[in-house]
Write a protein that holds these residues in place. Sequence first.
Motif, mmCIF file in Angstrom:
data_model
loop_
_atom_site.group_PDB
_atom_site.id
_atom_site.type_symbol
_atom_site.label_atom_id
_atom_site.label_comp_id
_atom_site.label_asym_id
_atom_site.label_seq_id
_atom_site.Cartn_x
_atom_site.Cartn_y
_atom_site.Cartn_z
ATOM 1 N N ASN A 150 -46.927 152.824 123.028
ATOM 2 C CA ASN A 150 -46.937 151.908 122.236
ATOM 3 C C ASN A 150 -46.057 152.173 120.971
ATOM 4 O OD1 ASN A 150 -49.129 150.325 123.088
ATOM 5 N ND2 ASN A 150 -50.562 152.045 122.713
ATOM 6 N N LEU A 151 -45.364 153.429 120.840
ATOM 7 C CA LEU A 151 -44.600 153.616 120.050
ATOM 8 C C LEU A 151 -43.242 153.212 120.445
ATOM 9 C CD1 LEU A 151 -45.755 157.149 118.425
ATOM 10 C CD2 LEU A 151 -45.804 154.853 117.339
ATOM 11 N N ALA A 152 -42.685 153.415 121.616
ATOM 12 C CA ALA A 152 -41.490 153.196 122.346
ATOM 13 C C ALA A 152 -40.779 151.865 121.917
ATOM 14 C CB ALA A 152 -41.674 153.251 123.715
ATOM 15 N N ASP A 192 -48.554 144.182 114.530
ATOM 16 C CA ASP A 192 -47.828 145.199 114.982
ATOM 17 C C ASP A 192 -47.859 146.657 114.140
ATOM 18 O OD1 ASP A 192 -46.856 143.848 117.082
ATOM 19 O OD2 ASP A 192 -44.707 143.301 116.271
ATOM 20 N N LEU A 193 -48.182 146.446 112.846
ATOM 21 C CA LEU A 193 -48.269 147.483 111.901
ATOM 22 C C LEU A 193 -49.698 148.175 112.257
ATOM 23 C CD1 LEU A 193 -47.223 149.058 109.587
ATOM 24 C CD2 LEU A 193 -48.766 147.290 108.161
ATOM 25 N N ILE A 194 -50.639 147.502 112.629
ATOM 26 C CA ILE A 194 -51.979 148.095 112.831
ATOM 27 C C ILE A 194 -51.703 148.835 114.275
ATOM 28 C CG2 ILE A 194 -54.276 147.722 113.565
ATOM 29 C CD1 ILE A 194 -54.239 145.345 111.758
ATOM 30 N N VAL A 195 -51.013 148.250 115.369
ATOM 31 C CA VAL A 195 -50.959 149.092 116.467
ATOM 32 C C VAL A 195 -49.987 150.236 116.275
ATOM 33 C CG1 VAL A 195 -49.595 148.794 118.903
ATOM 34 C CG2 VAL A 195 -51.113 146.687 117.953
ATOM 35 N N SER A 225 -51.371 154.171 116.694
ATOM 36 C CA SER A 225 -50.586 154.970 117.817
ATOM 37 C C SER A 225 -50.466 156.363 117.184
ATOM 38 C CB SER A 225 -49.452 154.260 118.258
ATOM 39 O OG SER A 225 -49.773 153.021 118.866
ATOM 40 N N VAL A 226 -49.882 156.199 115.991
ATOM 41 C CA VAL A 226 -49.501 157.612 115.160
ATOM 42 C C VAL A 226 -50.836 158.322 114.880
ATOM 43 C CG1 VAL A 226 -48.462 158.304 113.028
ATOM 44 C CG2 VAL A 226 -47.566 156.492 114.094
#
Length: 570
Positions: free
Chosen positions: A361-363, A423-426, A430-431
């Motif tokens: 998800n970070l990619a 996107d910010l929540i995803v 992920s972090v």
Amino acid sequence: MAAGGSRPRGRRAAGGWAPCAALALGWALGWALAAAPPHRCRPDAALLPPPLRRLGGVALLRAAVPRLGGGWSPCQLYRYRPAGPGTGPGAARPNGTGPCTRGWHYALPAAGLRSNLVTQWDLVCAKRWKVPLDQTTHLLGWTLGSVAAGLACDRFGRRPAFVASLVLAVPLGLGVALAVTFATVLVARLLFGAALAGAFLSLYVARLELCDPPHRLGVTMVGGFFWIAGELLLPGLAVLCRDWRVLQGAVTMILALLAACWWCPALLVESPRWLLATRQLERAKKTLQALAEGRDPGADDSSCHQESLLEELESLSEGCPQPQYHAVCEIFGTRVIWKNGVILGFAAFIGSGIRHCFTRNLAPHLPRFFASYFTLVGTEAAACLFVCLTAERFGRRAVLLLCTVLTGISSLLLLALTQYLLDLIVLTLSVVGVTASHAVTILSIFFASEVLPTVVRGAGLGLVVGASFVGKAAAPITAIPNSRGFFLHHVVFASFAILAVLSIMLLPESQGRALPQSLQDGERQRRPPLFHRPPRDDHLPLLTPHGVPHDYSHLAASTKNMLGSPPPPL
């Protein structure tokens, strides 16, 4: 006098920490060697109609390579019908696409290198499956090396296993650098990873067994930060070397220098806990004398205590007791030790395996190699710092439970709601998931090293560490483009994380307790209340200014009891 006494302890601390940076370079090499740069097919004039073969530059690319999104197709070339007589360039139209015929053009450098495994053997398009094969093979080497080194630690000692693994890593690393075929690279990297894993595991065990409860976690986490420092050095070293063979050779030379230095026994002494637990009393006496060299001569009580302990060991060794080694299969005949090992191995497996679910998800947010690499290393540093600040205060079991819950919740939210979240929540989930899952892995390994008895600590910890690398090996397969296995991978590991939350409650608490020495000590461990804080009752040879700690006196007394009567059957 105190300054003079601190120098031997400083050397021994360096002997437990400094090699981690070099081993991390060997571990992180795979990131640079297998980095796939952006690429496109080279135009093949033979596939073009005669009127188009005179084109050049961008016009030739437009005629030969299809457009894909904002760039050129990485794996396809246009195909044309044979042109009739008298047709001009404008009449030629492609009627399909086909695979590349003249190789690829790569946007270099990739991860700081102008040449790596991908560009050397064109591991793209139809051959892209060979990249995860290389990564999986390397991780398999770390798995096998952890298990083999654990067995060697319990039979031959921690220091011999470390030095032998380090020495073996040098020719194997050169073998990778000199490999002329991809198959040779696979075999060499398998063995190279096994040697590095052996050095890592034996060093980890030796360092831990020289610590007491108040310092075990801190000393281990400092080793973790040295490991992270080694990972941070790799991109700079890659930029300097430019070629993958030169980079592999440079890392191997660092390991060779390390092996040359670590022949000195003063840098890494044999574990006196293991020597006493296996009844090697004469060697234990010599090791304890070496540990006491840095004591403060003005400490009269310490001097008397040291002399008393050495006299006790001298009297015990007069009977010439035979060393008693234990095989890893003896763990399978226990109940508590076996249960603890399975639970912690399972947790390490989950923490390593589920990490890919978050990094994927970070990619999209980190398209460049260095941004992705430094972000992942940064999460490792955050995980180490979090464990260091909390596990000593709240206990190993409570923090492991918390990190597993965070991992499971983050995974379930991303699995079910990714398409509905901002996107910010995803990115945030992920972090958090990457950090928590790494904390689960490192704390599971550390926790296992504290609850496994000294006589089988090497072999048992080798199985736990091996389980973590098996979890890591599940990720490269799902990294294949267009792979359909990622969703199943995510579902399985999210379910495992929930199961791990329930099983962690069955573990004992090792905070503040002396390391178990025998199988009987390991079987006596019981599950306390969740936030129970046991008393601290041990001292650290590397840090104490008073010579030999009283804990080894307790070990000597238990050794005397063991020599007086055979150990009871389990």
